[in-house]
Design a protein around this motif. Structure first.
Motif, mmCIF file in Angstrom:
data_model
loop_
_atom_site.group_PDB
_atom_site.id
_atom_site.type_symbol
_atom_site.label_atom_id
_atom_site.label_comp_id
_atom_site.label_asym_id
_atom_site.label_seq_id
_atom_site.Cartn_x
_atom_site.Cartn_y
_atom_site.Cartn_z
ATOM 1 N N PRO A 26 0.819 -1.217 0.000
ATOM 2 C CA PRO A 26 0.000 0.000 0.000
ATOM 3 C C PRO A 26 0.855 1.271 0.000
ATOM 4 O O PRO A 26 1.798 1.392 0.786
ATOM 5 N N HIS A 27 0.524 2.178 -0.891
ATOM 6 C CA HIS A 27 1.323 3.399 -1.036
ATOM 7 C C HIS A 27 0.518 4.437 -1.806
ATOM 8 O O HIS A 27 -0.561 4.136 -2.341
ATOM 9 N N THR A 28 1.079 5.622 -1.859
ATOM 10 C CA THR A 28 0.631 6.621 -2.820
ATOM 11 C C THR A 28 1.811 6.882 -3.741
ATOM 12 O O THR A 28 2.967 6.710 -3.335
ATOM 13 N N ASP A 29 1.552 7.284 -4.982
ATOM 14 C CA ASP A 29 2.649 7.561 -5.906
ATOM 15 C C ASP A 29 3.233 8.935 -5.591
ATOM 16 O O ASP A 29 2.531 9.826 -5.111
ATOM 17 N N ALA A 30 4.520 9.099 -5.894
ATOM 18 C CA ALA A 30 5.203 10.347 -5.539
ATOM 19 C C ALA A 30 4.932 11.478 -6.526
ATOM 20 O O ALA A 30 5.166 12.638 -6.211
ATOM 21 N N PRO A 48 -4.560 6.184 -2.347
ATOM 22 C CA PRO A 48 -3.903 5.014 -1.756
ATOM 23 C C PRO A 48 -4.246 3.764 -2.562
ATOM 24 O O PRO A 48 -5.418 3.508 -2.840
ATOM 25 N N HIS A 49 -3.227 3.030 -2.958
ATOM 26 C CA HIS A 49 -3.465 1.825 -3.755
ATOM 27 C C HIS A 49 -2.411 0.776 -3.459
ATOM 28 O O HIS A 49 -1.390 1.046 -2.822
ATOM 29 N N ARG A 50 -2.658 -0.439 -3.951
ATOM 30 C CA ARG A 50 -1.736 -1.562 -3.769
ATOM 31 C C ARG A 50 -2.049 -2.585 -4.852
ATOM 32 O O ARG A 50 -3.081 -2.470 -5.545
ATOM 33 N N PHE A 89 2.762 4.683 -16.211
ATOM 34 C CA PHE A 89 3.459 5.886 -16.702
ATOM 35 C C PHE A 89 3.264 6.952 -15.626
ATOM 36 O O PHE A 89 2.158 7.428 -15.399
ATOM 37 N N PHE A 90 4.354 7.273 -14.937
ATOM 38 C CA PHE A 90 4.299 8.216 -13.812
ATOM 39 C C PHE A 90 4.671 9.610 -14.317
ATOM 40 O O PHE A 90 5.836 9.864 -14.651
ATOM 41 N N LEU A 91 3.701 10.482 -14.343
ATOM 42 C CA LEU A 91 3.933 11.825 -14.883
ATOM 43 C C LEU A 91 4.197 12.830 -13.769
ATOM 44 O O LEU A 91 3.462 12.887 -12.770
#
Ligand SMILES: O=C(O)CCC(=O)C(=O)O
Ligand SMILES: [Fe+2]
Length: 257
Positions: free
Chosen positions: A128-132, A185-187, A201-203
């Motif tokens: 579990p995390h959030t993207d930066a 929040p996702h995992r 794809f992290f923008l």
């Protein structure tokens, strides 16, 4: 994976240890290949030697891989830029408000492989995390795994819609908007009986963008909650805490170039 966080990362090397979503204490069950904007040798940022703007590492003996990936990341960069006026207008800002910051966006493209293996307690395909970053585009597959945490704390499978993207907002969205737009929040749980692949794809904006509370997201009763910070500074903190490429011993597994 090298010091620019480009290249191959073996399974079990990391999790988002800084996660506010969960007390992650076991490494994730996926292996991944990372790359960023492809830069020409005379690119000033590449020449600067700064982190996160280095040379991509392309595997040898994979015909057409580099060309295909660059076509895809170019298309994604173009698609994501179309979201900027939508975000700006949704935030009560002029449609072109974000255009300059995303003209040379800072993106990461990740190719992840989740094998169908058993997880220990509190272990995940990706914990579990959030993207930066600002927005993440996840091309969906019919192999389930991705879940988002709802406001009531329950985890929900992201429904599979063929030919669609799941789009997550990230920490930079949260900070920039003073918490008005959440960081999702996702995992991902390990797949059962088959392999699963994800290609997020992290923008993010140009690394020198100052992430400072947007004018439309503050007022006398809600002052800025976060110190202004460049995207670069946020990435330094986040990568050092979560990946620290210098701690990985597979630095030379892929060819540089
Ligand atoms: O596997 C997925 O669908 C999500 C991957 C993810 O959240 C990430 O790589 O940050
Ligand atoms: Fe994520």
């Amino acid at each position: 994976m090298n010091e620019y966080n480009n290249g191959y990362m073996a399974m079990g090397r990391y999790a988002v240890w800084t996660s506010d979503v969960n007390d992650n204490d076991k490494p994730d069950l996926n292996e991944a290949f990372f790359l960023r904007r492809e830069r020409q040798p005379d690119d000033p940022l590449l020449q600067s030697g700064r982190l996160y703007v280095g040379t991509n590492r392309w595997p040898e003996n994979l015909d057409g891989f580099r060309e295909r990936i660059l076509q895809y990341t170019d298309a994604m960069d173009g698609l994501s830029r179309k979201f900027m006026p939508i975000c700006a207008v949704a935030l009560g800002l002029p449609p072109d408000y974000f255009d300059a910051a995303f003209a040379e966006s800072q993106f990461t493209f990740r190719l992840s492989h989740y094998p169908p293996v058993a997880a220990e307690v509190n272990q995940f395909g990706i914990a579990p995390h959030t993207d930066a970053n600002f927005l993440t585009f996840l091309a969906q597959t019919d192999v389930p795994g991705l879940q988002v945490r709802m406001p009531d704390g329950t985890w929900q499978d992201v429904p599979y819609i063929p030919n669609s993207y799941a789009v997550n907002s990230g920490d930079i969205m949260y900070r920039w908007t003073n918490g008005r737009f959440k960081s999702t929040p996702h995992r991902a749980v390990p797949p059962v009986g088959q392999d699963r692949y994800a290609i997020p794809f992290f923008l993010g904006p140009h690394i020198d963008t100052l992430i400072e509370c947007l004018p439309s997201c503050q007022g006398p009763d809600h002052p800025p909650r976060f110190e202004p910070m460049t995207y670069d500074a946020y990435l330094h903190w986040w990568y050092k805490a979560n990946y620290d490429a210098s701690l990985q011993d597979d630095l030379d597994e892929t060819a540089v170039g």
